[in-house]
Design a protein around this motif. Structure first.
Motif: not given
Length: 749
Positions: A240-247
């Protein structure tokens, strides 16, 4: 500033809280703390600190050369408003703005303890430097060393020659070493250079540079991989790759490599706003190499729960699948191989104190060769509950629905149902009495009914009367304990429903309801409205409970049965018209003590004295990690088959470091195994390894759409965990995995 240093150090080394913050967001499991390293607690009391802005120095010898400089030696203790420092000697200059302590320096605050050769503090430049340190975190097993710890309010934090582990001193099974770690002020990221991972003093992994989060905020990065194997997928690796795009929105992208099938891409997008929460899951497997034609296979789910106003809510749940065997072959977190339908619903709901209104569009995607389910396009329901004075109550149940089917040869229908009621509810602490009269009017407009027994236009008018009463008796003491409380709750109901022939109405959303003690009093034997059974019957039931001194239920037993005053002319499948009573329903929940629990649910046909349905369970629970559960489920007739299954689930420690879980379910009717699941875990205080082997019915669909009942799927998975580097599944969670999984007993009454 000392407090800032401690929090930054915690973020550098406490990987569960900071470095794996993304993983923690995607996996809500708590870290496995069933076996911890011996922790030497940091003895620190905030009661002994000084008021803000004040510093106290104690020593055996003091030399004051001027108002600008003083030397202290012999058991020097320096106490501020946040920390304490003990040293052999200390020097304070510039009216206390500069401090230098040396000789077996010990720094303590509420979060950590640091031993050092030398500590230099400059409050003017806001810097703190420690030489040759050994650190220990309070309440955890995290510890390590650093040659230099340098903290500056303008530059940030820098550590040289860093070492970290959660293993006890002298028994380091694993450790992390880095030549340099830097965290700039205000940055959410730290930088590590020349990082080596050691197992038993052997370097096994090297990274010249990597960045990691140093706050509890969600951060973009790789999550922990999952590795396994099965006869369906072969070797299975997910990264898995987690992408914190916005709050308020993020995405998890997971490439999945299966040696038998190829590479699959899984994505999950989440969006949170003041109006609701949305999730979009998409799984795509191009050119499945284990299929004859290299099929493209996929699964998707769109789910949303939102608020449109003070009293309005909206819900969406739309699912799709490429083929019947996708869940069996590839699997998905949203459904399992026992499911027969995928939901496709959109709903709008309004609620107030006396009224609820919901508007839905309901559709299903069937899995396998099953009759197509009717979809409701659309379905609207209105319910009212309005007091009429101090005694009476007006109730209204109404519904408008249009039923369609993907099979164009099957009938369709528009249905309007209106059922006003007048009720006289009388409730007191000692009992309840309710009288209710209802008129049920249902109108059908049916199409495509040629060559059937159905009519195009049907108007069904039925009347119903209901009289229900129950009493609550209570006395202190029981045959368990003199301090217990025993209750007895008898209940009786008379129900009358008029008859009208309903064979000219199709079955659109109607199936049989299962019967239990509470179900005997609901006054209906079908879901939906296409069949309403005529009634002239009396229902008797009783419940008795035993409560302990803390008002916890220790024992509960319920019995119930319907006595028919007249034969029903609208009957459920398999029943006969000359029955004078229903099956006897009974439920029992008995907690013998803090370890033993027994529960059961059974229905017995009194005409033949045969058990129609039963569910039994006996569980022994020594503690949270030690339990044995024996279950049995029996159904005499379910879709033409007899269900007779027994299961045994065990979770038990073998020794201090070894734990095993096992589960086996067997079909007594066909004399075969349904599922066998065995897991073995070795756990030390700083690392663990889990091996799971499983064999279960695959339930795969053939070309003709029929489900196989003889093929099995086998698999083995391996998981290696370094404690302190992220959360891990405990043996309890390992028991909950699999086809059936562990289910804790619950109160039936």
């Amino acid at each position: 500033m000392k407090k800032t240093c401690a929090s930054l150090l915690l973020c550098v080394f406490s990987w569960q809280a900071c470095a794996q913050s993304g993983a923690a967001q995607r996996n809500n499991d708590d870290p496995d703390t069933s076996l911890l390293c011996p922790v030497s607690p940091v003895q620190f009391s905030s009661d002994k600190l000084m008021p803000p802005g004040e510093v106290m120095v104690e020593a055996r010898r003091t030399e004051v050369f001027s108002q600008r400089e003083a030397n202290f030696s012999g058991d020097v203790d320096i106490t501020s408003d946040t920390a304490r420092i003990h040293a052999d000697q200390a020097k304070i200059r510039n009216n206390g703005q500069q401090l230098e302590a040396s000789g077996d320096v010990l720094y303590k605050d509420a979060q950590l303890q640091v031993s050092s050769d030398n500590v230099a503090l400059d409050s003017t430049r806001e810097t703190l430097e420690m030489q040759n340190t050994e650190y220990l975190f309070n309440g955890t097993s995290g510890r390590g060393t650093a040659r230099v710890i340098d903290l500056s309010s303008s530059e940030g934090l820098s550590l040289q020659d860093v070492h970290f582990t959660t293993c006890p001193a002298g028994d380091e099974d694993w450790a992390i070493r880095a030549s340099e770690i830097n965290i700039e002020r205000g940055s959410l990221w730290g930088e590590a250079k020349n990082t080596r991972f050691y197992v038993a003093d052997v370097p096994v992994f090297y990274l010249p540079y990597f960045a990691f989060p140093v706050s509890n905020q969600r951060q973009t990065g790789l999550l922990f991989p999952e590795i396994g194997s099965s006869s369906n997928t072969g070797v299975d690796y997910q990264q898995p790759f987690y992408w914190n795009m916005a709050p308020n929105y993020d995405m998890t992208i997971t490439p999945r490599v299966m040696s038998k099938r190829g590479v699959q891409l899984q994505t999950e997008f989440r969006y949170l706003s003041e109006q609701g929460y949305s999730v979009v899951d998409v799984e795509y497997l191009p050119s499945d190499s284990d299929t004859p034609t290299n099929e493209h296979r996929y699964f998707y789910r769109i789910k949303h729960d939102g608020v449109l106003g003070e009293n309005w809510t909206v819900g969406v749940d739309i699912n799709g699948i490429s083929d019947d065997n996708y869940i069996v072959d590839v699997g998905t977190d949203d459904y399992n191989r026992a499911d027969t339908h995928l939901l496709r619903t959109v709903g709008l709901n309004y609620f107030s104190e006396n009224m609820t209104l919901d508007f839905h569009v309901r559709d299903f995607e069937t899995i396998g060769d099953r009759p197509d389910t009717y979809r409701a396009f659309p379905e609207a329901r209105l319910k009212l509950n309005q007091p009429l004075g101090s005694l009476l109550e007006f109730r209204l149940d109404s519904e408008l629905a249009y039923f369609d089917n993907v099979d164009e040869s099957r009938p369709t229908a528009m249905r309007l149902h209106v059922a006003p009621s007048i009720a006289l509810p009388f409730q007191r602490h000692w009992g309840e009495l309710t009288a209710e009269a209802t008129v049920m009017n249902t109108t059908y407009k049916q199409d495509n009914v040629e060559n059937t027994a159905l009519d195009e236009n049907v108007n069904r008018l039925l009347g119903r009367g209901r009289l229900y009463g129950t009493l609550y008796f209570e006395r202190d003491g029981s045959w368990f304990n003199a301090t217990d409380t025993m209750t007895f709750e008898p209940k009786v109901q008379y129900l009358y429903t008029s008859f009208e022939d309903q064979t000219n109405i199709g079955l659109y959303d109607t199936t049989n309801l299962l019967t239990d003690v509470e179900g005997l009093f609901r006054g209906r034997e079908f879901t939906g409205l296409d069949r309403i059974v005529d009634n002239n019957q009396i229902t008797l039931g009783a419940t008795s409970r035993i409560m302990d001194a803390q008002n916890r239920e220790q024992f509960a037993v319920s019995l119930g049965q319907i006595f028919y005053l007249e034969d029903n002319r609208i009957m459920t499948p398999g029943s006969n018209g000359d029955r004078d009573r229903s099956a006897l329903a009974a439920e029992l929940d008995w907690r013998f003590d803090s370890h033993w629990n027994f529960y059961s649910d059974i229905q017995i046909t009194t005409q033949t004295d045969k058990v129609e349905r039963s569910s039994l369970g006996l569980e022994y629970r020594r503690d949270s990690e030690s339990l044995v559960q024996l279950t049995h489920r029996y159904v005499r007739e379910l879709s033409g088959e007899t269900i007779d299954q027994v299961g045994l689930s065990v979770s038990w420690p073998i020794s201090r470091n070894w734990h095993w879980v096992g589960r086996s379910f067997r079909d007594l009717e066909r004399h075969r195994s349904i599922e066998t699941y065995i897991g073995l875990e070795y756990e030390s205080c700083c690392w663990a390894i889990q091996v799971v082997a499983q064999r279960q019915l695959s339930n795969r669909f053939g070309i003709d759409g029929q489900q196989s009942t003889d093929e099995y799927d086998s698999g083995v998975s391996l998981q290696f965990i370094f404690k302190g580097l992220g959360s891990a599944k405990s043996s309890r969670r390992m028991l909950e995995d699999g086809m059936f999984g562990y289910r804790q007993p619950y109160n039936l009454n």
